[in-house]
Design a protein around this motif. Structure first.
Motif, PDB file in Angstrom:
ATOM      1  N   ILE A  92       0.761  -1.099  -0.081  1.00  0.00           N
ATOM      2  CA  ILE A  92       0.014  -0.042   0.020  1.00  0.00           C
ATOM      3  C   ILE A  92       0.909   1.033  -0.073  1.00  0.00           C
ATOM      4  N   ASN A 101       3.454   4.017   7.519  1.00  0.00           N
ATOM      5  CA  ASN A 101       4.068   2.820   7.120  1.00  0.00           C
ATOM      6  C   ASN A 101       4.435   2.299   5.999  1.00  0.00           C
ATOM      7  N   GLY A 148       2.658  -0.090   3.087  1.00  0.00           N
ATOM      8  CA  GLY A 148       2.067  -1.106   3.992  1.00  0.00           C
ATOM      9  C   GLY A 148       2.279  -2.454   3.373  1.00  0.00           C
ATOM     10  N   THR A 149       2.372  -3.440   4.146  1.00  0.00           N
ATOM     11  CA  THR A 149       2.470  -4.864   3.212  1.00  0.00           C
ATOM     12  C   THR A 149       1.298  -5.648   3.894  1.00  0.00           C
ATOM     13  N   VAL A 150       0.551  -6.078   2.698  1.00  0.00           N
ATOM     14  CA  VAL A 150      -0.776  -6.849   2.810  1.00  0.00           C
ATOM     15  C   VAL A 150      -0.169  -8.283   2.621  1.00  0.00           C
ATOM     16  N   ASP A 151      -0.105  -9.416   3.704  1.00  0.00           N
ATOM     17  CA  ASP A 151       0.198 -10.644   3.541  1.00  0.00           C
ATOM     18  C   ASP A 151      -0.860 -11.378   2.658  1.00  0.00           C
ATOM     19  N   TYR A 183      -3.769 -12.665   4.841  1.00  0.00           N
ATOM     20  CA  TYR A 183      -4.516 -11.682   5.580  1.00  0.00           C
ATOM     21  C   TYR A 183      -5.810 -11.459   4.894  1.00  0.00           C
ATOM     22  N   GLU A 203      -9.947  -6.367   6.830  1.00  0.00           N
ATOM     23  CA  GLU A 203     -10.219  -5.286   6.028  1.00  0.00           C
ATOM     24  C   GLU A 203      -8.873  -4.648   5.810  1.00  0.00           C
ATOM     25  N   ILE A 204      -8.595  -4.018   4.634  1.00  0.00           N
ATOM     26  CA  ILE A 204      -7.485  -3.332   4.326  1.00  0.00           C
ATOM     27  C   ILE A 204      -7.453  -1.978   4.924  1.00  0.00           C
ATOM     28  N   LYS A 205      -6.609  -1.448   5.677  1.00  0.00           N
ATOM     29  CA  LYS A 205      -6.670  -0.082   6.197  1.00  0.00           C
ATOM     30  C   LYS A 205      -5.257   0.538   5.908  1.00  0.00           C
TER      31      LYS A 205
HETATM   32  O1  DUT Z   1      -0.785  -0.454   5.570  1.00  0.00           O
HETATM   33  C1  DUT Z   1      -1.235  -1.827   6.016  1.00  0.00           C
HETATM   34  C2  DUT Z   1      -0.350  -2.650   6.509  1.00  0.00           C
HETATM   35  C3  DUT Z   1      -0.793  -3.899   6.957  1.00  0.00           C
HETATM   36  N1  DUT Z   1      -2.281  -4.222   6.795  1.00  0.00           N
HETATM   37  C4  DUT Z   1      -2.662  -5.476   7.286  1.00  0.00           C
HETATM   38  C5  DUT Z   1      -2.143  -6.531   6.157  1.00  0.00           C
HETATM   39  C6  DUT Z   1      -1.211  -7.233   6.831  1.00  0.00           C
HETATM   40  O2  DUT Z   1      -1.043  -8.589   6.399  1.00  0.00           O
HETATM   41  C7  DUT Z   1      -1.565  -7.038   8.207  1.00  0.00           C
HETATM   42  C8  DUT Z   1      -0.251  -7.103   9.236  1.00  0.00           C
HETATM   43  O3  DUT Z   1       0.648  -6.071   9.062  1.00  0.00           O
HETATM   44  P1  DUT Z   1       2.211  -5.930   9.430  1.00  0.00           P
HETATM   45  O4  DUT Z   1       2.789  -7.113   9.432  1.00  0.00           O
HETATM   46  O5  DUT Z   1       2.792  -4.673   8.778  1.00  0.00           O
HETATM   47  O6  DUT Z   1       1.951  -5.314  10.911  1.00  0.00           O
HETATM   48  P2  DUT Z   1       2.208  -5.753  12.457  1.00  0.00           P
HETATM   49  O7  DUT Z   1       2.311  -4.672  13.124  1.00  0.00           O
HETATM   50  O8  DUT Z   1       3.584  -6.494  12.227  1.00  0.00           O
HETATM   51  O9  DUT Z   1       0.879  -6.834  12.645  1.00  0.00           O
HETATM   52  P3  DUT Z   1       1.086  -8.237  12.888  1.00  0.00           P
HETATM   53  O10 DUT Z   1       1.597  -8.640  14.158  1.00  0.00           O
HETATM   54  O11 DUT Z   1      -0.435  -8.598  12.724  1.00  0.00           O
HETATM   55  O12 DUT Z   1       1.500  -9.040  11.637  1.00  0.00           O
HETATM   56  O13 DUT Z   1      -2.129  -5.973   8.342  1.00  0.00           O
HETATM   57  C9  DUT Z   1      -3.055  -3.352   6.313  1.00  0.00           C
HETATM   58  O14 DUT Z   1      -4.205  -3.572   6.108  1.00  0.00           O
HETATM   59  N2  DUT Z   1      -2.593  -1.968   5.942  1.00  0.00           N
END
Ligand code: DUT
Ligand code: MG
Length: 167
Positions: free
Chosen positions: A66, A82, A85-88, A91, A94-96
């Motif tokens: 993103i 961030n 942003g990384t959407v795995d 996942y 909801e994408i935010k």
């Molecule tokens: O801009 C973003 C970034 C991430 N995500 C969602 C999809 C992603 O697969 C999940 C986890 O993102 P990330 O690994 O970057 O966040 P984290 O803080 O490491 O959370 P987690 O512990 O859930 O992995 O959140 C979004 O919707 N928008």
């Protein structure tokens, strides 16, 4: 030469049926625009997690990134905390988008339905990490963080050579 275009199928679920699906503005664009599912007002320096009203399922071996929109950045100073942003692939939520108003004076006003970010779908690989005690040599070595110089000059590398010799 022959140009080839590859496309990947992505499943998408609208959590908000009144909002449009992500859309590529032009044929060949890398990013599909995502819209805000809610109004948002960001005071200078303020950030907010903004819903997009959609969830996706990517095939294994893919991720969605993103990215900020350059127009929002240039006009309002709005970026993504961030970025990208990384959407795995796994996942399903909801994408935010975590928007940030970097402007020091103006409040940024965004409305539901406004395009707030762009999503780039890419192939990705997972690494297999092999621990070693010594890494192989390389041309760059350990140089980084400005080691090649050239800050603030059009002459770039030439200027850098000059500085190094003069140092
Ligand atoms: O801009 C973003 C970034 C991430 N995500 C969602 C999809 C992603 O697969 C999940 C986890 O993102 P990330 O690994 O970057 O966040 P984290 O803080 O490491 O959370 P987690 O512990 O859930 O992995 O959140 C979004 O919707 N928008
Ligand atoms: Mg994570």
């Amino acid at each position: 030469m022959r140009w080839t275009v590859s496309k990947v199928d992505v499943l998408i679920k609208r959590l908000d049926p009144d909002l449009p699906l992500p859309r590529y503005a032009h044929v060949g664009d890398a990013g599909a625009d995502l819209v805000a599912a809610a109004d948002v007002e960001l005071a200078p320096g303020e950030r907010a997690v903004v819903p997009t009203g959609m969830a996706i399922a990517l095939p294994d071996g893919y991720a969605a990134f993103i990215h900020p929109r350059s127009g929002l950045g240039a006009r309002l100073g709005v970026t993504i905390v961030n970025a990208p942003g990384t959407v795995d692939a796994g996942y399903r939520g909801e994408i935010k988008v975590t928007l940030l108003n970097t402007d020091l004076r103006a409040t940024a006003v965004l409305r539901r339905g406004d395009r707030i970010a762009q999503m780039v779908v890419q192939r990705v690989e997972q690494a297999v990490f092999h621990e070693v005690t010594d890494l192989p040599g390389s041309a760059r070595g350990t140089g980084g963080f400005g080691s090649t110089g050239g800050f603030g000059t059009a002459s770039g590398f030439a200027d850098n050579e000059h500085r190094r010799e003069g140092a």
